[in-house]
Design an enzyme around this catalytic site. Structure first.
Site, PDB file in Angstrom:
ATOM      1  N   ARG A  61      94.989   1.223  78.081  1.00  0.00           N
ATOM      2  CA  ARG A  61      94.477   2.472  78.664  1.00  0.00           C
ATOM      3  C   ARG A  61      94.130   3.476  77.573  1.00  0.00           C
ATOM      4  O   ARG A  61      94.904   3.679  76.631  1.00  0.00           O
ATOM      5  CB  ARG A  61      95.519   3.090  79.598  1.00  0.00           C
ATOM      6  N   GLY A  66      94.811   7.833  92.041  1.00  0.00           N
ATOM      7  CA  GLY A  66      96.150   8.345  91.879  1.00  0.00           C
ATOM      8  C   GLY A  66      96.634   9.078  93.106  1.00  0.00           C
ATOM      9  O   GLY A  66      97.267   8.505  93.989  1.00  0.00           O
ATOM     10  N   TYR A 105     100.345  10.519  74.308  1.00  0.00           N
ATOM     11  CA  TYR A 105     101.590   9.848  73.963  1.00  0.00           C
ATOM     12  C   TYR A 105     101.437   9.109  72.627  1.00  0.00           C
ATOM     13  O   TYR A 105     100.441   9.271  71.939  1.00  0.00           O
ATOM     14  CB  TYR A 105     102.031   8.957  75.118  1.00  0.00           C
ATOM     15  N   GLN A 118     103.234  -0.587  83.169  1.00  0.00           N
ATOM     16  CA  GLN A 118     102.646   0.232  82.103  1.00  0.00           C
ATOM     17  C   GLN A 118     103.712   0.567  81.061  1.00  0.00           C
ATOM     18  O   GLN A 118     104.734   1.182  81.387  1.00  0.00           O
ATOM     19  CB  GLN A 118     102.054   1.539  82.635  1.00  0.00           C
TER      20      GLN A 118
END
Length: 361
Positions: free
Chosen positions: A227, A316, A180, A99
């Site tokens: 994503r 997760g 982000y 990622q």
């Protein structure tokens, strides 16, 4: 009937199941120069029974780092270190994507090499603090990226993607979520530009699309995932206008769909109707990180593969507590209970019926 244990073709290979290990930032790249360690090879190889592993966030450039001890993919030393990780996963029969995560304004100058400063689409500081080696620090006002710097940042993503393939990864996931840098371009409260990189939805999705296009050109679209997290307020993102969210992400997903990417990975918000619309819009594999808050995603989420909502489900916390999660899901348990104290800097002593991991995570 297709279910979680049906194989799926992706990135030119058949994956054994439809259970994804979600990317989880770990701050455990203690090797010199933000390099991966042998401990990280152990961690990922223990979870190689996932249909797909997506790594923790990896910065594509030095200025893309937003947390202490996160790994990079921009130097030869980092590439060499990641080969130990990918080799360990492949020996166990796993598939692993890197990622690529540029944190943008989420970070602090103390985390960066001298002379660098956090960057963003607009000079708007995030509310809150980030953890540094000196303790919690307020977010700073980021430096606005000019056109040349935007072009350079896109090139950094492409370079990191090529490095990922050189390091043995099966592909990369571009992190366009969770507040982000790419998400900062998508959100109107963080992107206040009036040039071609901002303004309406078409301008705000341009950076995301161009990053994806550059990465796809560098390594192939079928080795590239993306994503998103529509409406996610994490890291002081404001996407309250439902109509604008719908329009922005429909525009983005439509444009990304033209690039023949391997998959779209969606972190679901409260609007499940949007999940259904984007799923219908997207032309290839659709990975869902379903909304189950406040509980971790559990076995019931696999029903969303059977009803066609998603092709794969990302786990997760449950994957941290259960490294052999696909086998446990197939057997309907038992499951170790995730302990948040072990996720964020605490000692990882292992769980009751699985061999302990070595060291701290």
């Amino acid at each position: 009937m297709i279910n979680a244990f049906s194989p799926i073709d992706m990135a030119g290979r058949t994956m054994a199941n439809r259970i994804v290990m979600a990317p989880m930032t770990r701050s455990r790249a203690y090797g010199p120069g933000a390099t991966a360690t042998d401990l990280m090879a152990t961690y990922y190889s223990q979870r190689a029974s996932a249909g797909l592993i997506i790594t923790e966030g990896i910065q594509p450039s030095p200025v893309g780092q937003g947390y202490p001890d996160t790994p990079g993919l921009h130097s030869p030393e980092q590439v060499a270190a990641w080969r130990k990780v990918t080799g360990a996963v492949h020996r166990e029969g796993g598939v692993i994507f890197a990622q690529l995560m540029h944190t943008g304004r989420i970070g602090h100058p103390s985390l960066l090499p001298p002379g660098l400063w956090p960057v963003a689409p607009s000079p708007v500081a995030a509310q809150g603090q980030v953890f540094t080696h000196q303790g919690p620090m307020d977010f700073v006002t980021p430096q606005e990226l000019d056109t040349d710097a935007i072009t350079g940042t896109i090139a950094d993503f492409a370079h990191a993607a090529r490095n990922a393939i050189d390091a043995g990864f099966d592909g990369v996931e571009i992190h366009g979520a969770n507040g982000y840098l790419i998400h900062q371009f998508l959100a109107p409260n963080t992107n206040r530009r009036t040039d071609g990189w901002g303004g309406d939805a078409a301008g705000r999705v341009r950076f995301a699309r161009d990053v994806a296009a550059a990465v796809a050109e560098a390594i192939g679209g079928r080795r590239t995932g993306f994503r998103i997290s529509p409406g996610n307020p994490y890291n002081d993102i404001v996407e309250h206008d439902a109509a604008d969210v719908d329009h922005t992400y429909t525009t983005l997903v439509t444009e990304l769909g033209d690039l023949d990417l391997a998959y779209l990975h969606m972190i679901e918000g409260t609007d499940q109707a949007l999940t259904a619309r984007l799923r219908k819009t997207w032309p290839s594999a659709f990975i869902l990180n379903p909304l189950t808050h406040p509980e971790p995603t559990g076995p019931d989420a696999l029903a969303r593969i059977e009803d066609g909502t998603a092709d794969m489900i990302a786990y997760g916390a449950l994957f941290l507590a259960n490294p052999d999660l696909p086998a446990r899901l197939a057997d309907r348990g038992p499951y170790n209970t995730p302990d948040p104290a072990t996720f964020y800097g605490g000692d990882h002593h292992g769980y009751t019926d699985y061999p302990p991991l070595q060291g701290t995570y």
